[in-house]
Design an enzyme around this catalytic site. Structure first.
Site, short mmCIF file in Angstrom:
data_model
loop_
_atom_site.label_atom_id
_atom_site.label_comp_id
_atom_site.label_asym_id
_atom_site.label_seq_id
_atom_site.Cartn_x
_atom_site.Cartn_y
_atom_site.Cartn_z
N GLU A 163 0.57 -1.16 0.01
CA GLU A 163 0.15 0.01 -0.05
C GLU A 163 0.91 1.29 0.06
O GLU A 163 0.74 2.26 0.99
CB GLU A 163 -1.02 -0.10 1.31
CG GLU A 163 -1.95 -1.12 1.17
CD GLU A 163 -3.16 -0.87 2.12
OE1 GLU A 163 -2.98 0.04 2.67
OE2 GLU A 163 -3.90 -1.82 2.13
N GLU A 357 -5.41 -8.49 0.41
CA GLU A 357 -5.86 -8.29 1.87
C GLU A 357 -7.43 -8.05 1.49
O GLU A 357 -7.90 -7.33 0.50
CB GLU A 357 -5.48 -6.85 2.28
CG GLU A 357 -4.19 -6.96 3.03
CD GLU A 357 -3.56 -6.01 3.62
OE1 GLU A 357 -4.52 -5.02 4.19
OE2 GLU A 357 -2.47 -5.63 3.83
C1 FCB Z 1 -4.70 -2.32 5.21
C2 FCB Z 1 -3.33 -2.52 5.68
C3 FCB Z 1 -3.26 -3.52 6.69
C4 FCB Z 1 -4.63 -3.47 7.82
C5 FCB Z 1 -5.69 -3.43 7.03
C6 FCB Z 1 -6.92 -3.24 7.91
O1 FCB Z 1 -4.60 -1.04 4.80
O2 FCB Z 1 -2.30 -2.79 4.72
O3 FCB Z 1 -2.13 -3.40 7.59
O4 FCB Z 1 -4.41 -2.49 8.88
O5 FCB Z 1 -5.65 -2.04 6.13
#
Ligand code: FCB
Length: 452
Positions: A163, A357
């Site tokens: 990110e 994620e």
């Molecule tokens: C993302 C992050 C991760 C976690 C999730 C909820 O932005 O990469 O570390 O905090 O959100």
């Protein structure tokens, strides 16, 4: 229909969020160690000093993963644990920790997916300007090479960066994340460029040192979801998704972070606004930034609804319906994000999409019966995975899905107030309890999604 046979099912974590042992065995300070100790920066003054104490309990955690049927585990390496000053001297105890972790994973048949940078920048490098310093790509390459040499005999899947929008945007744009600075585009645009060069150099180093390895990029985004299935709304959502946002929000722009990596050029709309801030000679970096990737990773949690509109840009954002279901962290639940995001991104970049994620925080509690009943997690994941499968059925190459997170952990500025895990962690005792969703997710993985 199930997902494809080689679908990658897994769960994810990151170093600062779970490890603890913040000052043990020679680890250097990270920007998050410093930031979380500043009053008022993190909810109720929480820090990652101990977190889930995974540094000491990693064997227990890997045992739980095995019980849950996890076959792929995405975790990150703490740069200052390996190189306390960010460059130069290597900390052998830090190197050894991840070596033991990798061995223990492989022993249980769990494939390690190594993220190199999940935001815990060595503080010593921040003191030298952090991402603002044009030497950062070189420092990052040396660190990536150390990881490749130390673990590449056993780890074959790498994600250099997690990110970039967040660690640059929230870290240096609005200051809500470490290092907590507020800067303008004159500083942030060059930083973003250094990040992209760093990614390119790390990919090259990994490929040179770990022949046959697979490499992914893991930006995040909030996909635009067409308000209806009409051709106009779909076109409007696509245009909005790839549009450069107004003013200071430029760093949420999808093409700015992905076109250079995936297509080898900055988007023209962004260049006309931000090109003047790029470092001199940026053009010569483009071939280096444009490294072929095996997966285009995506962290996707929520989306915005867009419809066609009779205005100059041709689209408008629709408010979410009143009372829309929200997660614990107050993110609206929009499962279609996992259909339209991958679809639009695959159209543009033609690289297999890996969901690196997705998940939700809930107000999970240990019940009197000793269990954690979390039907909202199952409901969320089931809906999002159905949307993802529909994208796959419609021809989008979907390589896999990592649930965020394996276990409850330190949620950055929210501290321990948000629980994203499949495993409940009691932060006072360290005790772990598998939530009901963990058993449910096990069945989904076993059935390759056919039972969704
Ligand atoms: C993302 C992050 C991760 C976690 C999730 C909820 O932005 O990469 O570390 O905090 O959100």
């Amino acid at each position: 229909m199930p997902f494809r046979n080689d679908f990658i099912w897994g769960a994810a974590t990151s170093s600062y969020q779970i490890e603890g042992a913040a000052r043990e065995d020679g680890k250097g300070l990270s920007v998050w160690d410093a930031f979380s100790h500043q009053p008022g920066k993190v909810f109720e003054g929480h820090t990652g000093d101990v977190a889930c104490d995974h540094y000491h309990r990693y064997l227990e955690d890997i045992g739980l993963m095995a019980r849950m049927g996890i076959r792929n585990y995405r975790f990150s390496v703490s740069w200052p644990r390996l190189m306390p000053e960010g460059t130069g001297a290597v900390n052998p105890k830090g190197v050894d920790f991840y070596s033991r972790l990798v061995d223990a994973l492989l022993e249980k048949g769990i494939r390690p997916w190594m993220t190199l940078y999940h935001w815990d920048l060595p503080y010593a490098l921040q003191a030298r300007g952090g991402w603002e310093n044009p030497d950062m790509p070189g420092w990052f390459e040396a660190y990536a090479a150390l990881c490749a040499r130390s673990y590449g005999d056993r780890v074959k899947d790498f994600i250099p960066l997690n990110e970039p929008q967040c660690f640059i945007g929230l870290g240096y744009g609005n200051g809500i994340h470490a290092p907590g600075l507020i800067m303008g585009p004159h500083a942030m645009v060059p930083m973003a460029h250094h990040v992209l060069v760093a990614n390119g150099r790390a990919v090259q180093a990994l490929r040179a040192l770990v022949p046959g390895c697979k490499v992914a990029y893991a930006p995040n985004m909030s996909p635009c979801i067409p308000a209806t299935g009409s051709g106009e709304d779909i076109a409007a959502a696509r245009a909005a998704f790839f549009n450069m946002p107004e003013g200071e929000k430029w760093y949420w722009n999808v093409p700015w972070w992905s076109d250079p990596v995936m297509l080898g050029e900055y988007p023209s709309q962004g260049l006309s606004r931000l090109g003047c801030f790029l470092p001199k000679g940026w053009e010569k970096d483009m071939p280096l930034i444009h490294q072929k990737l095996d997966y285009y990773g995506q962290n996707i949690y929520q989306g915005n609804v867009i419809s066609a509109a009779d205005n100059a840009r041709g689209w408008e954002e629709k408010p979410h319906p009143p009372g829309i279901a929200k997660t614990g962290i107050q993110w609206p639940i929009t499962p279609e994000a996992l259909y339209w995001g991958p679809r639009f991104l695959y159209e543009r970049y033609q690289t297999p999409i890996l969901i690196t994620e997705n998940g939700l925080s809930c107000h999970d509690a240990l019940s009197l019966d000793g269990r954690v009943h979390d039907p909202n997690r199952e409901n969320y994941v089931r809906r999002y995975l159905r949307a993802l499968r529909r994208a796959a059925d419609d021809g989008v190459a979907i390589a896999g899905y990592f649930y965020w997170s394996l276990m409850d952990n330190f949620e950055w500025a929210q501290g321990y107030s948000d629980r994203f895990g499949l495993i409940h962690v009691d932060y006072e005792t360290g005790r772990r309890t598998l939530k009901e969703s963990a058993w449910w997710y096990k069945e989904v993985m076993e059935a390759n999604g056919e039972n969704l």
